[in-house]
Motif scaffolding. Structure first.
Motif, PDB file in Angstrom:
ATOM      1  N   MET A   8       0.838  -1.190   0.000  1.00  0.00           N
ATOM      2  CA  MET A   8       0.000   0.000   0.000  1.00  0.00           C
ATOM      3  C   MET A   8       0.879   1.247   0.000  1.00  0.00           C
ATOM      4  N   ARG A   9       0.352   2.315  -0.569  1.00  0.00           N
ATOM      5  CA  ARG A   9       1.085   3.578  -0.578  1.00  0.00           C
ATOM      6  C   ARG A   9       0.325   4.606   0.222  1.00  0.00           C
ATOM      7  N   ASP A  10       1.063   5.457   0.893  1.00  0.00           N
ATOM      8  CA  ASP A  10       0.447   6.583   1.574  1.00  0.00           C
ATOM      9  C   ASP A  10       0.327   7.720   0.565  1.00  0.00           C
ATOM     10  N   LEU A  11      -0.718   8.495   0.698  1.00  0.00           N
ATOM     11  CA  LEU A  11      -0.938   9.608  -0.206  1.00  0.00           C
ATOM     12  C   LEU A  11      -1.281  10.839   0.611  1.00  0.00           C
ATOM     13  N   VAL A  12      -0.568  11.900   0.376  1.00  0.00           N
ATOM     14  CA  VAL A  12      -0.862  13.176   1.007  1.00  0.00           C
ATOM     15  C   VAL A  12      -1.433  14.079  -0.063  1.00  0.00           C
ATOM     16  N   SER A  13      -2.613  14.621   0.196  1.00  0.00           N
ATOM     17  CA  SER A  13      -3.265  15.507  -0.760  1.00  0.00           C
ATOM     18  C   SER A  13      -3.252  16.932  -0.233  1.00  0.00           C
ATOM     19  N   LEU A  14      -2.965  17.850  -1.105  1.00  0.00           N
ATOM     20  CA  LEU A  14      -3.007  19.268  -0.775  1.00  0.00           C
ATOM     21  C   LEU A  14      -3.722  19.963  -1.917  1.00  0.00           C
ATOM     22  N   GLN A  15      -4.834  20.604  -1.616  1.00  0.00           N
ATOM     23  CA  GLN A  15      -5.539  21.361  -2.637  1.00  0.00           C
ATOM     24  C   GLN A  15      -5.054  22.791  -2.582  1.00  0.00           C
ATOM     25  N   VAL A  16      -4.440  23.237  -3.642  1.00  0.00           N
ATOM     26  CA  VAL A  16      -3.950  24.609  -3.721  1.00  0.00           C
ATOM     27  C   VAL A  16      -5.000  25.423  -4.459  1.00  0.00           C
ATOM     28  N   MET A  17      -5.538  26.404  -3.748  1.00  0.00           N
ATOM     29  CA  MET A  17      -6.582  27.250  -4.314  1.00  0.00           C
ATOM     30  C   MET A  17      -6.043  28.661  -4.512  1.00  0.00           C
ATOM     31  N   GLU A  18      -6.766  29.422  -5.280  1.00  0.00           N
ATOM     32  CA  GLU A  18      -6.400  30.818  -5.483  1.00  0.00           C
ATOM     33  C   GLU A  18      -6.336  31.512  -4.131  1.00  0.00           C
ATOM     34  N   GLY A  19      -5.295  32.274  -3.906  1.00  0.00           N
ATOM     35  CA  GLY A  19      -5.153  33.015  -2.670  1.00  0.00           C
ATOM     36  C   GLY A  19      -4.286  32.338  -1.627  1.00  0.00           C
ATOM     37  N   VAL A  20      -3.947  31.070  -1.838  1.00  0.00           N
ATOM     38  CA  VAL A  20      -3.064  30.376  -0.890  1.00  0.00           C
ATOM     39  C   VAL A  20      -1.650  30.920  -1.085  1.00  0.00           C
ATOM     40  N   PRO A  21      -1.010  31.374  -0.023  1.00  0.00           N
ATOM     41  CA  PRO A  21       0.359  31.876  -0.173  1.00  0.00           C
ATOM     42  C   PRO A  21       1.306  30.763  -0.651  1.00  0.00           C
ATOM     43  N   ILE A  22       2.088  31.076  -1.660  1.00  0.00           N
ATOM     44  CA  ILE A  22       3.079  30.133  -2.186  1.00  0.00           C
ATOM     45  C   ILE A  22       4.415  30.863  -2.240  1.00  0.00           C
ATOM     46  N   ARG A  23       5.397  30.286  -1.582  1.00  0.00           N
ATOM     47  CA  ARG A  23       6.738  30.872  -1.577  1.00  0.00           C
ATOM     48  C   ARG A  23       7.732  29.812  -2.030  1.00  0.00           C
ATOM     49  N   SER A  24       8.711  30.249  -2.779  1.00  0.00           N
ATOM     50  CA  SER A  24       9.708  29.325  -3.300  1.00  0.00           C
ATOM     51  C   SER A  24      11.100  29.870  -3.005  1.00  0.00           C
ATOM     52  N   ARG A  25      12.016  28.956  -2.720  1.00  0.00           N
ATOM     53  CA  ARG A  25      13.402  29.398  -2.535  1.00  0.00           C
ATOM     54  C   ARG A  25      14.350  28.276  -2.935  1.00  0.00           C
ATOM     55  N   ALA A  26      15.491  28.676  -3.417  1.00  0.00           N
ATOM     56  CA  ALA A  26      16.531  27.716  -3.797  1.00  0.00           C
ATOM     57  C   ALA A  26      17.307  27.298  -2.553  1.00  0.00           C
ATOM     58  N   LEU A  27      17.649  26.030  -2.499  1.00  0.00           N
ATOM     59  CA  LEU A  27      18.494  25.499  -1.425  1.00  0.00           C
ATOM     60  C   LEU A  27      19.763  24.945  -2.079  1.00  0.00           C
ATOM     61  N   PRO A  28      20.692  25.832  -2.448  1.00  0.00           N
ATOM     62  CA  PRO A  28      21.866  25.398  -3.210  1.00  0.00           C
ATOM     63  C   PRO A  28      22.723  24.377  -2.472  1.00  0.00           C
ATOM     64  N   PHE A  29      22.762  24.445  -1.149  1.00  0.00           N
ATOM     65  CA  PHE A  29      23.570  23.496  -0.390  1.00  0.00           C
ATOM     66  C   PHE A  29      23.035  22.080  -0.504  1.00  0.00           C
ATOM     67  N   ALA A  30      21.741  21.950  -0.833  1.00  0.00           N
ATOM     68  CA  ALA A  30      21.126  20.629  -0.962  1.00  0.00           C
ATOM     69  C   ALA A  30      20.800  20.297  -2.414  1.00  0.00           C
ATOM     70  N   ASP A  31      21.076  21.226  -3.332  1.00  0.00           N
ATOM     71  CA  ASP A  31      20.807  21.047  -4.756  1.00  0.00           C
ATOM     72  C   ASP A  31      19.320  20.759  -5.011  1.00  0.00           C
ATOM     73  N   ARG A  32      18.472  21.559  -4.363  1.00  0.00           N
ATOM     74  CA  ARG A  32      17.033  21.402  -4.534  1.00  0.00           C
ATOM     75  C   ARG A  32      16.348  22.730  -4.297  1.00  0.00           C
ATOM     76  N   VAL A  33      15.059  22.766  -4.568  1.00  0.00           N
ATOM     77  CA  VAL A  33      14.249  23.940  -4.273  1.00  0.00           C
ATOM     78  C   VAL A  33      13.183  23.549  -3.256  1.00  0.00           C
ATOM     79  N   GLU A  34      12.700  24.552  -2.538  1.00  0.00           N
ATOM     80  CA  GLU A  34      11.638  24.346  -1.567  1.00  0.00           C
ATOM     81  C   GLU A  34      10.482  25.244  -1.961  1.00  0.00           C
ATOM     82  N   ILE A  35       9.295  24.679  -2.020  1.00  0.00           N
ATOM     83  CA  ILE A  35       8.092  25.452  -2.283  1.00  0.00           C
ATOM     84  C   ILE A  35       7.200  25.285  -1.067  1.00  0.00           C
ATOM     85  N   ARG A  36       6.851  26.404  -0.434  1.00  0.00           N
ATOM     86  CA  ARG A  36       5.995  26.376   0.759  1.00  0.00           C
ATOM     87  C   ARG A  36       4.610  26.877   0.411  1.00  0.00           C
TER      88      ARG A  36
END
Length: 95
Positions: A8-36
């Motif tokens: 079985m797999r676990d599933l996490v659902s997140l509904q992103v609607m208009e007006g939900v704050p979305i912030r993004s930043r680069a994490l160069p030390f980890a070679d990835r990006v983070e979207i909050r």
């Protein structure tokens, strides 16, 4: 026995609607990006550099499919315009 052992797999659902704050930043030390998403209880999506293009393609493919819907109000737009939807929105805390 864990869920993975049972196949079985676990599933996490997140509904992103208009007006939900979305912030993004680069994490160069980890070679990835983070979207909050959200403020008070943010959810963070960590995306490795190698997966960014694949994620963007998946989003674009899905957006193209949505854009092919017939003209007029789409189902979600029709529901959002109802009085029941307005009552639900006032009771929910959207973050």
């Amino acid at each position: 026995m864990s869920a993975q052992e049972k196949g079985m797999r676990d599933l996490v659902s997140l509904q992103v609607m208009e007006g939900v704050p979305i912030r993004s930043r680069a994490l160069p030390f980890a070679d990835r990006v983070e979207i909050r998403f959200g403020n008070a209880f943010p959810l963070a999506l960590l995306i490795d550099r190698a997966a960014i293009e694949e994620l963007l393609e998946a989003i674009q493919t899905s957006r193209d499919a949505l854009d092919k819907q017939p003209d007029g109000l789409r189902r979600a737009e029709r529901w959002a315009s109802t009085s029941r939807a307005r009552r639900v929105r006032t009771r929910q805390r959207v973050w």
